[in-house]
Design a protein around this motif. Sequence first.
Motif, PDB file in Angstrom:
ATOM      1  N   PRO A   1      11.209 -16.324 -29.859  1.00  0.00           N
ATOM      2  CA  PRO A   1      11.031 -15.191 -30.775  1.00  0.00           C
ATOM      3  C   PRO A   1      11.701 -13.940 -30.226  1.00  0.00           C
ATOM      4  CG  PRO A   1       8.944 -16.329 -30.370  1.00  0.00           C
ATOM      5  CD  PRO A   1       9.929 -16.881 -29.406  1.00  0.00           C
TER       6      PRO A   1
ATOM      7  N   HIS B   1      10.665 -11.000 -30.099  1.00  0.00           N
ATOM      8  CA  HIS B   1       9.788 -10.143 -29.292  1.00  0.00           C
ATOM      9  C   HIS B   1       9.595 -10.715 -27.888  1.00  0.00           C
ATOM     10  CE1 HIS B   1       7.145 -12.988 -31.409  1.00  0.00           C
ATOM     11  NE2 HIS B   1       7.414 -12.356 -32.536  1.00  0.00           N
ATOM     12  N   SER B   2       9.675 -12.047 -27.748  1.00  0.00           N
ATOM     13  CA  SER B   2       9.625 -12.633 -26.404  1.00  0.00           C
ATOM     14  C   SER B   2      10.873 -12.260 -25.613  1.00  0.00           C
ATOM     15  CB  SER B   2       9.509 -14.154 -26.491  1.00  0.00           C
ATOM     16  OG  SER B   2       8.259 -14.557 -26.994  1.00  0.00           O
TER      17      SER B   2
ATOM     18  N   SER C   1       0.348 -24.729 -32.319  1.00  0.00           N
ATOM     19  CA  SER C   1       1.729 -25.151 -32.134  1.00  0.00           C
ATOM     20  C   SER C   1       2.189 -26.065 -33.264  1.00  0.00           C
ATOM     21  CB  SER C   1       1.876 -25.880 -30.798  1.00  0.00           C
ATOM     22  OG  SER C   1       3.183 -26.414 -30.651  1.00  0.00           O
ATOM     23  N   GLN C   2       3.490 -26.107 -33.466  1.00  0.00           N
ATOM     24  CA  GLN C   2       4.093 -27.027 -34.429  1.00  0.00           C
ATOM     25  C   GLN C   2       4.479 -28.353 -33.769  1.00  0.00           C
ATOM     26  OE1 GLN C   2       7.197 -25.192 -36.890  1.00  0.00           O
ATOM     27  NE2 GLN C   2       6.484 -23.169 -36.213  1.00  0.00           N
TER      28      GLN C   2
ATOM     29  N   THR D   1       7.551 -21.774 -27.668  1.00  0.00           N
ATOM     30  CA  THR D   1       8.143 -20.731 -28.508  1.00  0.00           C
ATOM     31  C   THR D   1       7.773 -20.884 -29.977  1.00  0.00           C
ATOM     32  OG1 THR D   1      10.169 -22.061 -28.670  1.00  0.00           O
ATOM     33  CG2 THR D   1      10.102 -20.355 -26.977  1.00  0.00           C
ATOM     34  N   THR D   2       7.257 -22.056 -30.380  1.00  0.00           N
ATOM     35  CA  THR D   2       6.835 -22.203 -31.776  1.00  0.00           C
ATOM     36  C   THR D   2       5.533 -21.459 -32.048  1.00  0.00           C
ATOM     37  OG1 THR D   2       5.519 -24.236 -31.429  1.00  0.00           O
ATOM     38  CG2 THR D   2       7.884 -24.502 -31.817  1.00  0.00           C
TER      39      THR D   2
ATOM     40  N   GLY E   1       5.227 -18.357 -31.736  1.00  0.00           N
ATOM     41  CA  GLY E   1       5.570 -17.037 -32.256  1.00  0.00           C
ATOM     42  C   GLY E   1       5.005 -15.918 -31.401  1.00  0.00           C
ATOM     43  N   LYS E   2       4.253 -15.024 -32.031  1.00  0.00           N
ATOM     44  CA  LYS E   2       3.735 -13.858 -31.317  1.00  0.00           C
ATOM     45  C   LYS E   2       2.763 -14.238 -30.203  1.00  0.00           C
ATOM     46  CE  LYS E   2      -0.130 -12.950 -34.488  1.00  0.00           C
ATOM     47  NZ  LYS E   2      -0.770 -11.951 -35.370  1.00  0.00           N
ATOM     48  N   ASP E   3       2.096 -15.389 -30.337  1.00  0.00           N
ATOM     49  CA  ASP E   3       1.178 -15.816 -29.286  1.00  0.00           C
ATOM     50  C   ASP E   3       1.923 -16.113 -27.989  1.00  0.00           C
ATOM     51  OD1 ASP E   3      -0.892 -15.526 -31.000  1.00  0.00           O
ATOM     52  OD2 ASP E   3      -1.298 -17.652 -31.296  1.00  0.00           O
TER      53      ASP E   3
ATOM     54  N   THR F   1       4.600 -14.537 -27.038  1.00  0.00           N
ATOM     55  CA  THR F   1       4.923 -13.219 -26.485  1.00  0.00           C
ATOM     56  C   THR F   1       3.699 -12.583 -25.831  1.00  0.00           C
ATOM     57  OG1 THR F   1       6.593 -12.908 -28.198  1.00  0.00           O
ATOM     58  CG2 THR F   1       5.855 -10.946 -27.023  1.00  0.00           C
TER      59      THR F   1
END
Length: 336
Positions: free
Chosen positions: A24, A26-27, A105-106, A267-268, A270-272, A274
């Motif tokens: 992401p 933001h990461s 997670s996905q 990385t799937t 998302g904001k979590d 980061t």
Amino acid sequence: MQSPNNANANANPSAKLPLSAAPPYHSILVLTAVSVFSLLTMPTLKDIDQVATIESLTTPLLPTYISPFGIGVIRFIFATFTLGIMIARILGPGMEINPTPSTKSQLKPWKLVLKGWKSITTFTWWSFLLLGLSFLALASISFLDAYDKRVPQWLLRFALLSFEISAPTGFLVSTVVKYALWPQSLKNKGPQGTNMFRSFFGLVTHNANVIMISIELCLLGGTPVCLEHMAVSPTIGVAYVLFTWFMMYRWVPHEKGPKFVYFFLDTTLGKDATIALLALVVVLFGFYLLFAILCKYILNSNAGSQEERSLLGNDAIVPRLLLVFGLSKLVCRFRN
């Protein structure tokens, strides 16, 4: 409780995993900010050389109980033990791990055989290796000084910086295991899910590391951790996050979709993902700050003269032992 993505995946086994899991933005911003901070505030060689001296790295904190040569012997034992464990790990039969993604997670659970070079590709082993090299450098300095041999300046610099990096990093590793990885494995898989943490290698790399660091800080030579050098602390962490992103499609090449050894670096998420990065940075800097305060105001290991070196006194072995116990107790875990 499953997320909709996981529920759909379980309902349709043929559903494809995401082929792309680009970090992401933001990461990337967090990692870039930490890297820029480190580069802009990195100590100069002159700053490092003011602290990386023979006196600051070899003078005993407890001269009544141990000599400079004795410090070298213990450091060498620590180095031999640590690096010996590394070699045994690489040459050993390896082990299978089953990383379980977060419920958000996905991705699906997967298996990875850690053998050979892959057996030391977790952040735990990166940290453990650096710690072993640090103790080896510190031991070499103690022995060279004891026999009146010239100590190269590069060795003094490496010994100081590698310890300033590996000390807070080692505590970060053990903290993550005790408060995140171990509970998550216990919750998802039961007692069998924590076998890796309760194995010989798991107990050593997640407990012996912080015990050795605490002993060095509080009882041996008190290798200084300087607040002015805080910029060096995240270097290995930044490198490992980049390594994780690089390896996400390479752990199991024959399978499609990204894979992550640590569920919180997925990385799937998302904001979590980061938020997890930010939390790791805060914990790392927190431990660095703690050690810097201990060194300057409590242990005073980087002071100039011997009289100033310890606020606890040269014979204050009991408070120092209690401090070693307290620091170790904070992050060590041995059973479910």
